[in-house]
Every structure is written in C-alpha cells, then in structure tokens.
Design a protein around this motif. Structure first.
Motif, mmCIF file in Angstrom:
data_model
loop_
_atom_site.group_PDB
_atom_site.id
_atom_site.type_symbol
_atom_site.label_atom_id
_atom_site.label_comp_id
_atom_site.label_asym_id
_atom_site.label_seq_id
_atom_site.Cartn_x
_atom_site.Cartn_y
_atom_site.Cartn_z
ATOM 1 N N ASN A 1 37.379 6.229 33.851
ATOM 2 C CA ASN A 1 38.441 5.888 34.299
ATOM 3 C C ASN A 1 38.855 6.053 35.829
ATOM 4 O O ASN A 1 38.155 6.785 36.431
ATOM 5 N N ARG A 2 40.080 5.242 36.111
ATOM 6 C CA ARG A 2 40.459 5.855 37.711
ATOM 7 C C ARG A 2 40.764 6.930 38.122
ATOM 8 O O ARG A 2 40.339 7.239 39.185
ATOM 9 N N LYS B 1 37.308 8.792 38.654
ATOM 10 C CA LYS B 1 36.839 8.294 39.678
ATOM 11 C C LYS B 1 37.045 8.827 41.177
ATOM 12 O O LYS B 1 36.609 9.101 42.066
ATOM 13 N N LYS B 2 38.522 8.856 41.263
ATOM 14 C CA LYS B 2 39.041 9.425 42.284
ATOM 15 C C LYS B 2 38.745 11.019 42.357
ATOM 16 O O LYS B 2 38.016 11.458 43.635
ATOM 17 N N ILE C 1 31.031 -0.091 44.716
ATOM 18 C CA ILE C 1 31.914 -0.674 43.427
ATOM 19 C C ILE C 1 33.320 -0.042 43.456
ATOM 20 O O ILE C 1 34.285 -0.921 43.128
ATOM 21 N N SER C 2 33.520 0.933 43.680
ATOM 22 C CA SER C 2 34.921 1.581 43.724
ATOM 23 C C SER C 2 35.602 0.986 44.760
ATOM 24 O O SER C 2 37.057 0.969 44.545
ATOM 25 N N GLU D 1 35.924 -1.823 45.332
ATOM 26 C CA GLU D 1 36.275 -3.098 44.828
ATOM 27 C C GLU D 1 37.210 -3.087 43.512
ATOM 28 O O GLU D 1 37.487 -3.972 42.923
ATOM 29 N N GLU D 2 37.496 -1.856 43.312
ATOM 30 C CA GLU D 2 38.497 -1.633 42.134
ATOM 31 C C GLU D 2 39.839 -2.050 42.166
ATOM 32 O O GLU D 2 40.357 -2.218 43.454
ATOM 33 N N PHE D 3 40.463 -2.376 41.242
ATOM 34 C CA PHE D 3 41.988 -2.834 41.557
ATOM 35 C C PHE D 3 42.786 -1.844 42.027
ATOM 36 O O PHE D 3 43.723 -1.971 42.671
ATOM 37 N N ASP D 4 42.658 -0.399 41.465
ATOM 38 C CA ASP D 4 43.627 0.546 41.633
ATOM 39 C C ASP D 4 43.257 1.138 43.184
ATOM 40 O O ASP D 4 42.286 1.420 43.633
ATOM 41 N N VAL E 1 41.746 4.797 43.933
ATOM 42 C CA VAL E 1 40.202 4.806 43.839
ATOM 43 C C VAL E 1 39.655 4.466 45.066
ATOM 44 O O VAL E 1 38.637 4.781 45.655
ATOM 45 N N LYS E 2 40.152 3.173 45.612
ATOM 46 C CA LYS E 2 39.755 2.752 47.004
ATOM 47 C C LYS E 2 40.009 3.512 47.927
ATOM 48 O O LYS E 2 38.946 3.622 48.772
#
Length: 507
Positions: A96-97, A100-101, A132-133, A135-138, A141-142
């Motif tokens: 999950n986000r 990922k962070k 890929i991260s 391109e995440e919505f959150d 994470v970007k």
C-alpha cells in the motif's frame, strides 16, 4: 488449548512485534541510540518484519530501517549487506501507499551517502520500482520516489544517466505540474540533480520542456520551492550558450531580479547564481542582463548580503566585465567598484577575497579609465597586502597578484601608483615604474609633483640590475629631468656636496 487461547497467543505476538518495531523506530530517530541498536543486531531483527502479515508492522520496520540508514554510511552499508534492498524493491510494487513511502525513504537514506551506495540501490532494480511509484495517484508516494531519485542522481553523471535511461525525466516534469507544493519542490530538486553533471544530461531535461514549467514558478510565494526552481535553472544554464539562451528566452527576466531581495537567503543566492551562470557565456547574454537592470540589482544584493551568499554576485560582476570595455564600464557606472571594495574589506574567507580580487582584475584591465576607477577606490594597497600576507591562501595570493598586474599595466592615475613605490616588491614595482615612465614624459605638472612628493628620490634609491627592464624604466624617468636634479636626489649626493665643502677653499 482452546481456540480462544490460541488467538490470544497470536494477538500477544502481534502486539509484541508492533511494540518492538515502534520502539525501534522511535529509538532510531535519536542519533545517540543508533550505535547501540546496530551493536544489538537490530538490522537482522527488522528484516523479517518487512514481510510481516500486518501492514503497519511492515511500514514501521521500513521506517526504522530508513532512520538507521539515514544516520551514517556504515548503517546504510549494513542495509545493503543484509540483502534488505531487494525485499524493499519487490514490496514497492506490491504494497500500500504507506509502505511505498517508507520503502522509498529507505532507498533514499541508503543512496544519499556515496556513489557506491547509490549504485547498490540502482543494481537491485530500484529505479524501475521508483518510476512506477512516480506514476502513482498518491502525491506522497510520488514525492518519496522523486526524493530517492534525486539522491541517486546527485552523485555523478553515470548515476544520473541511469536515472534518465529509466525514463524518469518526463515523469518529474509532470510532477512539477501537480498542485502539491512539496511534490513540486522535490521534483525540481531532482531535475536540478540530474542536469548539473553534463551538457548532455541538461539537454535531456530541456528536451522534456522543463524550462517552461520551471519559469512559471519563479514568483511562487513558497520560498523552498523557489530555491529549487532557481537551482534547477542554474544547473541547466551553466553548461552551454544554447541552453542559457533557452533559459533567458523563457522570459524570467526582469521578474527574477525581484527575488534578489527575497527574505530567504537561499532564494537570493540561487537567483544570483543563475544570473552568474548566464552572464559567463557571452557578451550578448551579459548585455541582456545589463539591459534589464541586472547589474544594479546584483550590486544592491551584495550590499544586503554577507559571507558566502555574496560569492555568486561578486563573480557575476567579474564575468560581465570580462567580456568587453563597455560591459566593464557598465559595472563601474553602476557603482560596482565601491561595493566590491567593501566586500574585499569585510569578508574573512580567502575564497571570497580571491573572487573579489579576480573581479577587480576583470574590471580594471581594459583601459586607463577602467583602471582609474579601481585606483580611486583605494583598492591597490588592499590587493598588495593580500598578495604579501603569508597567511593568505595560495589561490588568493595568485589572484591578488594577477589582478594588480593587469590593472597596473593600464593605470595612469599617478596619485594611486606613488604609494606602491615604497611598499611593492620588485615584481610588482616593475609595473609601477613602467607606468611612471609612460606618463611623466608627457605631463609637466606630474613631473613637478613627482619631485616634490619624494617619488623621484625613491626611484633613485631602487637597486636595479643594469640592462634590466626596471632599469630601462628608471632611465626613461630620469631622462624627463635635468641631470643636476637627478644627481641631487641620487643616494650619496649629499655626501659628495659635503666633501666638496670640505675641499672648498674660500678666496
């Protein structure tokens, strides 16, 4: 044992794991605990928790590892040697986000210390996962991914090229267009870290249309964002005339000059650095900056600043003056020389003094009029003392000497030259005497002043090798005066007169 008791055991185990990772993460946030944690073998204990069935335990374990790796390169190396990175990279695509962070934070914490550790992050396939991260919505994470990418790219051109090859740059430019200020900051910083290494990497950033997006944000009220915007534009502009022209064509001037008065010191410094990187390339680019009021703005900036923040402004004035007589005169007319003299007097760091001495040399080397502007500001004695001071760095001594020589070779303002007759060493004195030998034959008033001030007497006291350049200059000066005047001021002439008195027989 009943089912309920079995569940209680599992609950207790979960609570224990949760408490453990939370405590370690908390302890790892304080530097004084890191060595103890490392000695206790905490890395090997945290590693299996990255695969824990409970997401919060995974995330907290990653956070703890990131905090430890962030502290020093030994701990970061322990993360690499513990085979933790492949696990994190694998989880980046799956979890999950929040995880990922935390995982991107660990990658950043490892990569920041050295090119070798950053290469280890690349070698475990992190770049593809970070792309890929991006391109995440959150946005969080970007941001974490962009931060890790920047820390990889900042070390050298090879790592930056690996980042570019992974397809990161267009995604960073997209991040620049997101509404979140924090994400824009980190994206701009990463673009700066990529562009700084080579013209080719800078061109890659330019080709994605980054300049236009950066230029739109130069007046954003967020100081930290502006720092990164101007840093990125500087790192792009420094490489070549072509990209510097593209930065100027984005119409950031004169608006950017306003930021030389920004309350944030780093914003001011980065704007001055950008102007320096543009003006150094060609007279035409310098002229554009002059035309929009750049010289006056930078001189005001030098007056409002202290220490290292002044350095890019000092160098900018030097670069502008280097290109032509007219541009050097623009610096003089804008009162740049007195402000540089203040910098030379106030600053304590040798590298700042060296840059100021260099700038004086660039301004004063063109014509007698340019040299006079330096002379009138009483800069010669300061440059001479810096050159002769044994405590000055070698670079400062070289630049002070070079500046003195280049200005003296053009200077015809004798009142500023005369004190140097008494203080300058022979290698500088040669240039001073040369200037007197050029001016005195054509100026009767100067010849008279040279006698009454004691200058002629001092010249006769100089011991020069017969046939040397300095002896020829002395001969040229002496030829401007009657022979008896020269004899009168020559060393030992008073003794000759006294001897003649002793030998004189009255009638």
């Amino acid at each position: 044992m009943s089912q309920r008791q079995i569940l209680q055991v599992f609950e207790q185990y979960q609570k224990a794991r949760t408490q453990f990772v939370q405590t370690v993460a908390d302890l790892a946030s304080r530097p004084q605990n890191t060595e103890t944690l490392q000695n206790a073998g905490v890395m090997s204990l945290l590693r299996p928790l990255l695969l824990d069935a409970v997401p919060t335990i995974q995330q907290t374990a990653a956070l703890a590892l990131g905090r430890l790796a962030n502290y020093n390169d030994d701990l970061a190396e322990a993360v690499v040697k513990g085979d933790i990175l492949p696990q994190l990279v694998f989880s980046l695509a799956e979890q999950n986000r929040f995880y990922k962070k935390a995982a991107a934070f660990v990658l950043r914490a490892v990569a920041k210390h050295s090119p070798e550790l950053a290469q280890a992050v690349v070698d475990c396939g992190a770049l593809d996962a970070l792309v890929i991260s991006l391109e995440e919505f959150d946005p969080g994470v970007k941001e974490a991914a962009a931060w890790a990418i920047g820390y990889i790219a900042r070390h050298n051109a090879q790592l930056s090229q690996a980042v570019v090859d992974a397809g990161v740059v267009p995604l960073l430019v997209l991040c620049m267009q997101e509404p979140e200020i924090a994400l824009r900051r980190v994206a701009a910083s990463a673009l700066s870290d990529i562009a700084k290494h080579s013209p080719e990497l800078a061109q890659t950033v330019v080709d994605t249309g980054a300049i236009a997006h950066l230029a739109q944000m130069i007046l954003n009220p967020d100081a930290k964002l502006k720092r990164q915007i101007f840093s990125a534009l500087s790192q792009i502009a420094k490489h070549s005339v072509d990209v510097a022209e593209m930065v100027v064509e984005a119409e950031i001037f004169p608006a950017a000059l306003v930021c030389l008065k920004d309350p944030d010191e780093y914003v001011r410094k980065n704007v001055a650095t950008l102007i320096r990187e543009i003006t150094k390339h060609t007279p035409e680019l310098s002229q554009i900056i002059v035309n929009v009021g750049g010289i006056a703005a930078v001189i005001d900036y030098l007056g409002d600043s202290r220490g290292n923040v002044r350095l890019p402004g000092i160098m900018m004035l030097g670069y502008v003056a280097t290109h032509s007589e007219n541009l050097a005169m623009a610096v003089i007319v804008s009162k740049g020389v007195p402000q540089l003299a203040i910098c030379l007097e106030e600053e304590q760091e040798d590298h700042i003094k060296a840059a100021t001495a260099w700038a004086f040399g660039q301004i004063g080397r063109h014509t007698p009029e340019h040299a006079k502007a330096i002379a009138v500001a009483n800069v010669f004695p300061k440059l001479l003392s810096l050159y002769l001071d044994s405590e000055s760095s070698e670079d400062l001594q070289v630049k002070a000497k070079k500046a003195l020589k280049s200005i003296l070779q053009k200077c015809t303002y004798l009142p500023a030259l005369e004190p140097l007759l008494y203080e300058a060493p022979s290698n500088i004195l040669k240039h001073v005497i040369c200037q007197f030998s050029k001016v005195l034959p054509h100026d009767s008033k100067a010849r008279r002043l040279f006698v009454t001030s004691g200058g002629l007497k001092k010249v006769q006291e100089i011991k020069a090798e017969p046939g040397s350049a300095i002896q020829e200059y002395i001969n040229a000066i002496n030829s401007c005066y009657p022979e008896e005047i020269v004899r009168y001021y020559s060393p030992g002439y008073s003794e000759i007169l006294l001897e003649r008195i002793d030998n004189y027989q009255p009638v």
